[in-house]
Design an enzyme around this catalytic site. Structure first.
Site, short mmCIF file in Angstrom:
data_model
loop_
_atom_site.label_atom_id
_atom_site.label_comp_id
_atom_site.label_asym_id
_atom_site.label_seq_id
_atom_site.Cartn_x
_atom_site.Cartn_y
_atom_site.Cartn_z
N ALA A 53 0.88 -0.97 0.39
CA ALA A 53 0.23 0.08 -0.01
C ALA A 53 0.60 1.60 -0.06
O ALA A 53 0.43 2.00 0.01
CB ALA A 53 -1.12 0.35 1.03
N GLY B 212 4.82 0.71 -4.18
CA GLY B 212 3.47 -0.94 -4.01
C GLY B 212 2.91 -0.35 -5.52
O GLY B 212 2.36 -0.59 -6.38
N ARG C 242 13.27 6.09 8.22
CA ARG C 242 14.26 7.22 8.84
C ARG C 242 13.33 8.01 9.64
O ARG C 242 12.93 8.87 8.72
CB ARG C 242 15.21 7.11 8.64
CG ARG C 242 16.55 7.48 9.25
CD ARG C 242 17.55 7.37 8.74
NE ARG C 242 18.50 7.98 10.05
CZ ARG C 242 19.96 7.99 9.85
NH1 ARG C 242 20.29 6.60 8.43
NH2 ARG C 242 21.18 8.77 10.01
N ARG D 265 21.56 6.16 12.32
CA ARG D 265 21.30 4.58 11.63
C ARG D 265 21.36 2.95 12.15
O ARG D 265 20.38 2.52 11.15
CB ARG D 265 22.62 4.19 10.75
CG ARG D 265 22.63 3.93 9.49
CD ARG D 265 24.15 3.86 9.04
NE ARG D 265 24.20 3.44 6.82
CZ ARG D 265 23.65 3.14 6.11
NH1 ARG D 265 22.42 4.18 6.19
NH2 ARG D 265 23.52 2.22 5.46
N VAL E 38 14.10 -4.50 -1.49
CA VAL E 38 14.18 -2.87 -2.38
C VAL E 38 14.10 -2.28 -0.83
O VAL E 38 14.56 -0.95 -0.75
CB VAL E 38 12.99 -2.68 -3.11
CG1 VAL E 38 12.94 -0.81 -3.36
CG2 VAL E 38 12.73 -2.99 -4.19
N GLY E 39 13.10 -2.32 0.35
CA GLY E 39 13.41 -1.38 1.51
C GLY E 39 14.44 -1.18 2.03
O GLY E 39 15.82 -2.35 2.16
N ASN E 40 14.50 -0.24 1.99
CA ASN E 40 16.09 0.33 3.03
C ASN E 40 16.53 0.04 4.51
O ASN E 40 15.60 0.17 4.98
CB ASN E 40 17.06 1.49 2.95
CG ASN E 40 17.07 1.25 1.69
OD1 ASN E 40 17.55 1.08 0.68
ND2 ASN E 40 16.27 3.50 0.96
N ASP F 8 20.27 2.75 -8.94
CA ASP F 8 21.06 3.30 -9.11
C ASP F 8 22.52 3.92 -10.22
O ASP F 8 23.32 4.23 -10.92
CB ASP F 8 22.33 3.18 -7.49
CG ASP F 8 22.16 3.24 -6.12
OD1 ASP F 8 21.08 4.45 -5.99
OD2 ASP F 8 21.64 1.91 -5.89
N ARG G 297 20.23 5.17 -12.55
CA ARG G 297 20.29 7.29 -12.54
C ARG G 297 21.72 7.74 -12.86
O ARG G 297 21.96 8.79 -13.79
CB ARG G 297 20.90 7.78 -11.19
CG ARG G 297 19.09 7.16 -10.80
CD ARG G 297 19.35 6.89 -8.81
NE ARG G 297 18.04 7.91 -8.58
CZ ARG G 297 17.68 7.83 -7.43
NH1 ARG G 297 18.73 6.85 -5.84
NH2 ARG G 297 16.43 7.43 -6.60
N HIS H 196 24.23 -0.28 -0.96
CA HIS H 196 22.62 1.30 -2.30
C HIS H 196 22.98 2.40 -0.88
O HIS H 196 21.77 2.47 0.75
CB HIS H 196 21.75 0.30 -1.68
CG HIS H 196 20.67 1.51 -1.93
ND1 HIS H 196 19.89 2.38 -3.38
CD2 HIS H 196 19.91 2.31 -1.48
CE1 HIS H 196 19.68 3.66 -3.30
NE2 HIS H 196 18.65 3.15 -2.31
P1 NAX Z 1 6.27 3.71 1.39
O1 NAX Z 1 6.83 4.13 3.62
O2 NAX Z 1 5.34 5.05 0.87
O3 NAX Z 1 5.72 2.75 1.84
C1 NAX Z 1 6.01 1.25 2.76
C2 NAX Z 1 4.93 0.99 2.90
O4 NAX Z 1 5.89 -0.74 3.52
C3 NAX Z 1 3.89 0.93 3.91
O5 NAX Z 1 2.81 0.92 3.05
C4 NAX Z 1 4.03 0.64 5.30
O6 NAX Z 1 2.71 -0.07 5.92
C5 NAX Z 1 4.69 -1.02 4.91
N1 NAX Z 1 5.26 -1.48 5.39
C6 NAX Z 1 6.49 -1.31 6.62
N2 NAX Z 1 5.99 -2.01 7.66
C7 NAX Z 1 6.34 -3.50 6.88
C8 NAX Z 1 6.09 -5.24 7.54
N3 NAX Z 1 7.02 -4.90 7.86
N4 NAX Z 1 5.73 -5.73 6.49
C9 NAX Z 1 4.66 -5.39 5.24
N5 NAX Z 1 4.77 -3.89 5.27
C10 NAX Z 1 5.29 -3.31 6.09
O7 NAX Z 1 7.94 3.89 1.37
P2 NAX Z 1 8.10 3.62 -0.09
O8 NAX Z 1 7.96 4.80 -0.80
O9 NAX Z 1 7.21 2.85 -1.10
O10 NAX Z 1 9.70 2.92 -0.40
C11 NAX Z 1 9.44 1.48 0.70
C12 NAX Z 1 11.11 1.60 0.60
O11 NAX Z 1 11.55 1.80 -0.32
C13 NAX Z 1 11.53 2.65 1.53
O12 NAX Z 1 12.37 1.71 2.60
C14 NAX Z 1 13.22 3.01 1.30
O13 NAX Z 1 13.98 3.43 1.90
C15 NAX Z 1 13.26 2.00 -0.09
N6 NAX Z 1 14.20 2.89 -1.63
C16 NAX Z 1 14.85 1.85 -2.52
C17 NAX Z 1 15.47 2.14 -3.03
C18 NAX Z 1 16.77 1.42 -3.38
O14 NAX Z 1 17.01 1.98 -4.65
N7 NAX Z 1 16.78 0.31 -2.69
C19 NAX Z 1 15.14 3.27 -3.51
C20 NAX Z 1 13.58 4.10 -3.61
C21 NAX Z 1 13.41 4.01 -1.99
O15 NAX Z 1 14.17 4.72 -1.16
#
Ligand code: NAX
Length: 329
Positions: free
Chosen positions: A13, A17, A92, A98, A129-131, A159, A162, A187
């Site tokens: 969501a 996503g 964060r 960190r 993907v999640g950081n 990256d 970009r 990353h």
């Molecule tokens: P959002 O905050 O819009 O969405 C994150 C979603 O994850 C939220 O809907 C939240 O409810 C959900 N969530 C949190 N904990 C969860 C769990 N335990 N199980 C399932 N869902 C969970 O963030 P968004 O912009 O979509 O970014 C998502 C992640 O991608 C972040 O960690 C961000 O730092 C990371 N990114 C990674 C990039 C990369 O190149 N590897 C680049 C883009 C982005 O910054």
């Protein structure tokens, strides 16, 4: 028509996503003849918003989309998954170190790694993907008992894209003319976008862009800081380009890499290029005709590159140390 494959997406969501799911459902990732099931995983408070996303998926009437399951239950969410795209994590917040972030998100990825091992299909591949994505992938991998290490990936393709775009703009060419661009390491702001081996129209970048000061002093920091620049401009972190890079990563891992080229993705290091064995580090990868991947060997690493790679690997080792309690064995 082929049998459907199952794609599990966490953080379904969220922003990324929202930019990702519709492209998977449309066939843009797995092809126009590959039906897909989506298992969408969120935390409980985000389930109402996720219902809205599911309504929108329904309203697209995608021909290739079969089952859509929204859930907060990891066993349900990863059931039968052929691909697990781990996008969700906690961002964060002000005042958070960190190390705090590593700990909070690390715990998410222990549970997800275990649930993938217990419930996913035997051929499951996981892209984080999640950081902080490299270390989150390491934690998921370490907790996914029985799933081979070579099925875990961390996303550095954004990256790479970009970096290609920056080089193309500087050289006045189209970005499709830039190849052999490797992102090394983490990353994070220590990543090394390697211009020394990149090519433009098959020629070394350093012969096309002779301004070394620009390459070292502007190109590298611009790529390293691009995420922060997007947040500043948009008031929100990159989402569409991140989703696009996740798609590029999966497509590149599912299809043979063009002869002589490579793509960047974080994988479990086998010690190649002096990168500590067992960490998830980005390096040059080729996908073979049989669908497996290998680290491209023999890419020259000069003294300049060595210093940059070592600095990013040092950061990854620090991150691993910070989460060592979450890594069994
Ligand atoms: P959002 O905050 O819009 O969405 C994150 C979603 O994850 C939220 O809907 C939240 O409810 C959900 N969530 C949190 N904990 C969860 C769990 N335990 N199980 C399932 N869902 C969970 O963030 P968004 O912009 O979509 O970014 C998502 C992640 O991608 C972040 O960690 C961000 O730092 C990371 N990114 C990674 C990039 C990369 O190149 N590897 C680049 C883009 C982005 O910054």
């Amino acid at each position: 028509m082929k049998d459907p494959i199952t794609i599990s997406v966490t953080g379904a969501a969220g922003q990324i996503g929202y930019a990702l799911l519709f492209r998977i459902a449309s066939g843009a990732v797995f092809g126009p003849d590959q039906p897909v099931n989506l298992r969408l995983i969120e935390i409980e408070p985000a389930l109402p918003a996720l219902d809205g996303v599911v309504m929108e998926l329904d309203d697209c009437a995608f021909p290739l989309l079969r089952e859509v399951v929204p859930t907060a239950d990891l066993a349900v969410g990863f059931s039968g998954a052929n691909w697990a795209l781990l996008v969700g994590s906690v961002p964060r917040k002000a005042g958070m170190e960190r190390g705090d972030l590593l700990g909070i998100n690390g715990k998410i990825f222990t549970g997800q790694g275990q649930a993938i091992a217990a419930n996913a299909a035997s051929d499951v591949r996981t892209l984080v993907v999640g950081n902080p994505c490299n270390t989150n992938a390491l934690i998921a991998m370490a907790n996914a008992d029985g799933v081979p290490n070579d099925r875990f990936f961390a996303m550095t393709r954004l990256d790479e894209n970009r970096a290609k775009s920056q080089l193309a703009t500087k050289a006045g060419v189209h970005h499709s003319q830039v190849s052999n661009l490797c992102i090394w390491g983490n990353h994070s702001a220590t990543q090394y976008p390697d211009f020394t081996n990149a090519k433009i129209d098959g020629k070394p970048v350093t012969e096309v862009i002779t301004d070394r000061a620009w390459l070292e002093g502007e190109f590298i920091p611009t790529v390293q800081q691009r995420g922060a620049a997007i947040i500043k401009a948009r008031g929100a972190s990159s989402a569409a380009s991140a989703a696009n890079a996740a798609i590029d990563t999966v497509v590149s891992l599912c299809n043979p890499t063009a002869e002589g080229d490579w793509h960047s993705v974080g994988v479990c290091s086998d010690g190649s290029y002096g990168i500590a064995e067992g960490i998830i580090a980005s390096m040059p990868i080729r996908t073979k005709a049989d669908g497996s991947w290998e680290v491209v060997q023999g890419v020259p690493v000069d003294d300049f590159s060595r210093g940059k790679i070592d600095a990013s690997v040092a950061e990854l080792l620090e991150e691993r140390e910070a989460v060592k309690d979450l890594i069994p064995g």
